[in-house]
Design a protein around this motif. Structure first.
Motif, mmCIF file in Angstrom:
data_model
loop_
_atom_site.group_PDB
_atom_site.id
_atom_site.type_symbol
_atom_site.label_atom_id
_atom_site.label_comp_id
_atom_site.label_asym_id
_atom_site.label_seq_id
_atom_site.Cartn_x
_atom_site.Cartn_y
_atom_site.Cartn_z
ATOM 1 N N CYS A 130 0.835 -1.237 -0.021
ATOM 2 C CA CYS A 130 0.069 -0.012 -0.097
ATOM 3 C C CYS A 130 0.896 1.138 0.024
ATOM 4 O O CYS A 130 0.542 2.005 -0.832
ATOM 5 C CB CYS A 130 -0.913 0.140 1.218
ATOM 6 S SG CYS A 130 -1.856 -1.361 1.358
ATOM 7 N N CYS A 163 2.593 3.495 -3.048
ATOM 8 C CA CYS A 163 1.937 4.290 -3.800
ATOM 9 C C CYS A 163 1.443 5.513 -2.632
ATOM 10 O O CYS A 163 1.486 6.670 -2.885
ATOM 11 C CB CYS A 163 0.808 3.763 -4.632
ATOM 12 S SG CYS A 163 1.535 2.787 -6.038
ATOM 13 N N HIS A 164 0.754 4.987 -1.706
ATOM 14 C CA HIS A 164 0.344 5.966 -0.864
ATOM 15 C C HIS A 164 1.272 6.084 0.229
ATOM 16 O O HIS A 164 1.143 5.658 1.262
ATOM 17 C CB HIS A 164 -1.348 5.276 -0.225
ATOM 18 C CG HIS A 164 -2.250 5.044 -1.050
ATOM 19 N ND1 HIS A 164 -3.001 5.846 -1.693
ATOM 20 C CD2 HIS A 164 -2.506 3.817 -1.654
ATOM 21 C CE1 HIS A 164 -3.991 5.216 -2.662
ATOM 22 N NE2 HIS A 164 -3.804 3.924 -2.587
ATOM 23 N N LEU A 206 -8.406 -1.517 -11.461
ATOM 24 C CA LEU A 206 -9.792 -2.040 -11.330
ATOM 25 C C LEU A 206 -10.469 -2.630 -12.319
ATOM 26 O O LEU A 206 -11.247 -3.396 -12.162
ATOM 27 C CB LEU A 206 -10.204 -0.597 -11.172
ATOM 28 C CG LEU A 206 -9.958 0.345 -10.006
ATOM 29 C CD1 LEU A 206 -10.329 1.888 -10.096
ATOM 30 C CD2 LEU A 206 -10.611 -0.346 -8.762
ATOM 31 N N PRO A 241 -4.598 8.767 -5.092
ATOM 32 C CA PRO A 241 -5.310 9.641 -3.950
ATOM 33 C C PRO A 241 -4.767 9.633 -2.719
ATOM 34 O O PRO A 241 -4.168 8.668 -2.225
ATOM 35 C CB PRO A 241 -6.760 9.030 -4.153
ATOM 36 C CG PRO A 241 -6.791 7.756 -4.374
ATOM 37 C CD PRO A 241 -5.456 7.648 -5.311
ATOM 38 N N MET A 294 -12.862 5.481 -5.165
ATOM 39 C CA MET A 294 -12.441 5.124 -6.407
ATOM 40 C C MET A 294 -12.992 6.176 -7.520
ATOM 41 O O MET A 294 -14.047 6.816 -7.229
ATOM 42 C CB MET A 294 -12.467 3.761 -7.156
ATOM 43 C CG MET A 294 -11.845 2.760 -6.283
ATOM 44 S SD MET A 294 -10.055 2.860 -6.164
ATOM 45 C CE MET A 294 -9.712 1.754 -4.615
ATOM 46 N N HIS A 295 -12.278 6.409 -8.610
ATOM 47 C CA HIS A 295 -12.894 7.488 -9.508
ATOM 48 C C HIS A 295 -14.338 7.400 -9.886
ATOM 49 O O HIS A 295 -14.872 8.524 -10.094
ATOM 50 C CB HIS A 295 -12.226 7.606 -10.853
ATOM 51 C CG HIS A 295 -12.325 6.379 -11.687
ATOM 52 N ND1 HIS A 295 -11.482 5.141 -11.583
ATOM 53 C CD2 HIS A 295 -13.230 6.199 -12.586
ATOM 54 C CE1 HIS A 295 -12.046 4.433 -12.469
ATOM 55 N NE2 HIS A 295 -12.940 5.063 -13.260
ATOM 56 N N TYR A 354 -7.864 -5.332 -3.623
ATOM 57 C CA TYR A 354 -6.284 -5.478 -3.739
ATOM 58 C C TYR A 354 -6.005 -6.776 -3.578
ATOM 59 O O TYR A 354 -4.974 -7.076 -4.083
ATOM 60 C CB TYR A 354 -5.873 -4.300 -2.844
ATOM 61 C CG TYR A 354 -5.773 -2.850 -3.077
ATOM 62 C CD1 TYR A 354 -5.120 -2.508 -4.357
ATOM 63 C CD2 TYR A 354 -6.593 -2.088 -2.533
ATOM 64 C CE1 TYR A 354 -4.952 -1.131 -4.748
ATOM 65 C CE2 TYR A 354 -6.394 -0.602 -2.976
ATOM 66 C CZ TYR A 354 -5.897 -0.169 -4.152
ATOM 67 O OH TYR A 354 -5.500 1.021 -4.349
ATOM 68 N N SER A 374 -0.083 -1.471 -12.571
ATOM 69 C CA SER A 374 1.336 -1.428 -11.757
ATOM 70 C C SER A 374 1.601 -2.870 -11.288
ATOM 71 O O SER A 374 0.838 -3.883 -11.035
ATOM 72 C CB SER A 374 1.111 -0.353 -10.569
ATOM 73 O OG SER A 374 2.221 -0.779 -9.795
HETATM 74 C C1 HEC Z 1 0.306 0.889 -7.703
HETATM 75 C C2 HEC Z 1 -0.262 2.083 -6.746
HETATM 76 C C3 HEC Z 1 -0.922 1.581 -5.747
HETATM 77 C C4 HEC Z 1 -1.079 0.611 -4.778
HETATM 78 C C5 HEC Z 1 0.107 -0.274 -4.444
HETATM 79 C C6 HEC Z 1 -2.267 0.777 -3.681
HETATM 80 N N1 HEC Z 1 -2.952 1.827 -4.502
HETATM 81 FE FE1 HEC Z 1 -4.815 2.328 -3.535
HETATM 82 N N2 HEC Z 1 -5.129 3.728 -5.188
HETATM 83 C C7 HEC Z 1 -4.033 3.746 -6.197
HETATM 84 C C8 HEC Z 1 -4.733 4.569 -7.058
HETATM 85 C C9 HEC Z 1 -4.184 4.926 -8.545
HETATM 86 C C10 HEC Z 1 -5.983 4.803 -6.773
HETATM 87 C C11 HEC Z 1 -7.116 5.760 -7.610
HETATM 88 C C12 HEC Z 1 -7.988 4.865 -8.631
HETATM 89 C C13 HEC Z 1 -9.116 5.266 -9.126
HETATM 90 O O1 HEC Z 1 -9.606 6.431 -8.627
HETATM 91 O O2 HEC Z 1 -9.674 4.740 -9.907
HETATM 92 C C14 HEC Z 1 -6.180 4.253 -5.599
HETATM 93 C C15 HEC Z 1 -7.288 4.512 -4.688
HETATM 94 C C16 HEC Z 1 -7.326 3.686 -3.437
HETATM 95 C C17 HEC Z 1 -8.340 4.054 -2.485
HETATM 96 C C18 HEC Z 1 -9.503 5.129 -2.735
HETATM 97 C C19 HEC Z 1 -9.540 6.336 -2.316
HETATM 98 C C20 HEC Z 1 -10.548 7.081 -2.626
HETATM 99 O O3 HEC Z 1 -10.805 8.263 -2.198
HETATM 100 O O4 HEC Z 1 -11.324 7.087 -3.456
HETATM 101 C C21 HEC Z 1 -8.152 3.215 -1.193
HETATM 102 C C22 HEC Z 1 -8.956 3.453 -0.088
HETATM 103 C C23 HEC Z 1 -6.790 2.762 -1.427
HETATM 104 N N3 HEC Z 1 -6.557 2.906 -2.780
HETATM 105 C C24 HEC Z 1 -6.342 2.062 -0.319
HETATM 106 C C25 HEC Z 1 -5.053 1.466 -0.937
HETATM 107 C C26 HEC Z 1 -4.526 0.253 -0.019
HETATM 108 C C27 HEC Z 1 -5.220 -0.361 1.426
HETATM 109 C C28 HEC Z 1 -3.599 -0.357 -0.420
HETATM 110 C C29 HEC Z 1 -2.809 -1.539 -0.150
HETATM 111 C C30 HEC Z 1 -3.604 -2.789 -0.191
HETATM 112 C C31 HEC Z 1 -3.345 0.407 -1.745
HETATM 113 N N4 HEC Z 1 -4.461 1.150 -1.907
HETATM 114 C C32 HEC Z 1 -2.318 -0.054 -2.868
HETATM 115 C C33 HEC Z 1 -2.932 3.488 -6.355
HETATM 116 C C34 HEC Z 1 -2.290 2.305 -5.658
#
Ligand code: HEC
Ligand code: HEC
Length: 301
Positions: free
Chosen positions: A180, A183-184, A199, A224, A236-237, A251, A262
């Motif tokens: 997680c 990226c975050h 997605l 985000p 998500m978007h 995930y 990715s």
């Molecule tokens: C490769 C990079 C990447 C990784 C690794 C990743 N994310 Fe994300 N995450 C994104 C992106 C890009 C979006 C936005 C996608 C969209 O809006 O379509 C997102 C969206 C989200 C959102 C929604 C946020 C919103 O306000 O809509 C959450 C919650 C989230 N991720 C949690 C996690 C968690 C928990 C993990 C680990 C299990 C994780 N992410 C791993 C890139 C990543």
């Protein structure tokens, strides 16, 4: 936070920006304001997957939270807008949002004694498009949130601010098992990169490719922030996930396998306890002092 040289903070500018943010005068039929889709109690996001514009025209994306928006290096999911000042033009002109024009709005404001006075105090000139976009920028840069239980634990030395489940969830979040934090990352839990998080195998909304026309950008969105998720569902978007359990299910499956997905998105498996812990940690990034801050409300000072 960097304020543009021609738009430094002042209280008069902030007050004007806030008044504009809540004023439906910005929409063609005076039915909607910025706050119709970016609501204080929802961390300046919306609980509808797609927020309708004037005359109920359908929206196409989930409204993002404006938490800490002044720290973003560019705006919208495709990153097409370089400054907050320019961003204000998007909803104003968008057919499915305000469907209005800045010169017409400026003319309406210039006919209003209160706006003339506030604009004079803030920028020493009439309420024109330059003033309107700048004042909105000043207000939005004040939407700063950094008092979540996680912040108190991590930055303010309150070792009791997170409970055991949240601390276990934190370890999972920062682990190579979940990835997680690859990226975050950082204070806002975003590296602001454009990533495809798996997605879909075919994207109805091509996201960054809408800007670049490059197939290598299909399905990539600005990562985000994860702050204030407790208030900003759905996610998500396109708002496809109603809750964080659905997000984590997504995930864990490792993504739909789009060519741009990715490499960090790959299957992993968490026990029910671990899923609950991870959700507890994500919720601990939420800051109720932000959504309850009445100075951000229409009537507040
Ligand atoms: C490769 C990079 C990447 C990784 C690794 C990743 N994310 Fe994300 N995450 C994104 C992106 C890009 C979006 C936005 C996608 C969209 O809006 O379509 C997102 C969206 C989200 C959102 C929604 C946020 C919103 O306000 O809509 C959450 C919650 C989230 N991720 C949690 C996690 C968690 C928990 C993990 C680990 C299990 C994780 N992410 C791993 C890139 C990543
Ligand atoms: C009809 C609903 C609606 C209205 C009205 C609206 N917005 Fe938004 N806003 C959205 C949506 C949806 C997005 C996400 C767009 C995207 O991802 O491309 C967004 C995105 C943004 C962003 C970019 C956030 C980011 O993470 O990059 C900012 C800043 C913003 N809006 C500010 C405003 C301001 C200021 C106003 C009033 C002038 C306003 N919005 C009016 C729906 C709305």
């Amino acid at each position: 936070m960097v304020f543009p040289e021609d738009n430094q903070y002042s209280y008069a500018r902030w007050q004007l920006g806030k008044k504009l943010f809540y004023d439906p005068v910005l929409s063609r039929d005076s039915s909607l304001s910025c706050a119709s889709c970016h609501k204080l109690e929802l961390a300046f996001a919306d609980d509808r997957a797609f927020s309708p514009g004037i005359q109920n025209r359908p929206g196409t994306r989930n409204a993002t939270s404006l938490t800490n928006i002044g720290y973003h290096p560019y705006f919208l999911r495709e990153g097409s807008v370089p400054t907050l000042e320019m961003q204000a033009l998007v909803p104003v002109q968008e057919h499915n949002e305000f469907d209005h024009s800045m010169p017409e709005i400026a003319a309406k404001l210039q006919a209003n004694a209160r706006y003339r006075q506030m604009s004079e105090e803030a920028y020493e000139r009439e309420p024109d498009p330059w003033v309107i976009t700048r004042a909105l920028g000043v207000f939005q840069r004040s939407l700063i949130s950094g008092n979540s239980p996680y912040d108190r634990y991590q930055y303010q030395g309150e070792s009791q601010a997170l409970n055991k489940a949240e601390i276990r969830g934190m370890a999972l979040f920062f682990s190579s098992r979940t990835q997680c934090a690859s990226c975050h990352s950082g204070f806002n839990f975003s590296n602001y990169a454009f990533e495809n998080n798996g997605l879909d195998s075919v994207y109805q909304d091509p996201l960054r490719m809408r800007l670049t026309n490059d197939p290598a950008d299909e399905g990539r969105a600005k990562v985000p922030s994860l702050r204030n998720l407790a208030f900003s569902a759905p996610y998500m978007h396109d708002g496809r996930f109603q809750n964080l359990a659905e997000v984590i299910q997504h995930y864990q499956k490792g993504g739909a396998g789009h060519p741009n997905q990715s490499e960090l998105i790959r299957p992993f498996s968490l026990s029910n306890q671990e899923q609950d812990d991870l959700i507890a940690f994500l919720l601990a990034l939420s800051d109720p002092t932000f959504t309850q801050n009445q100075s951000f409300s229409e009537a507040g000072h």
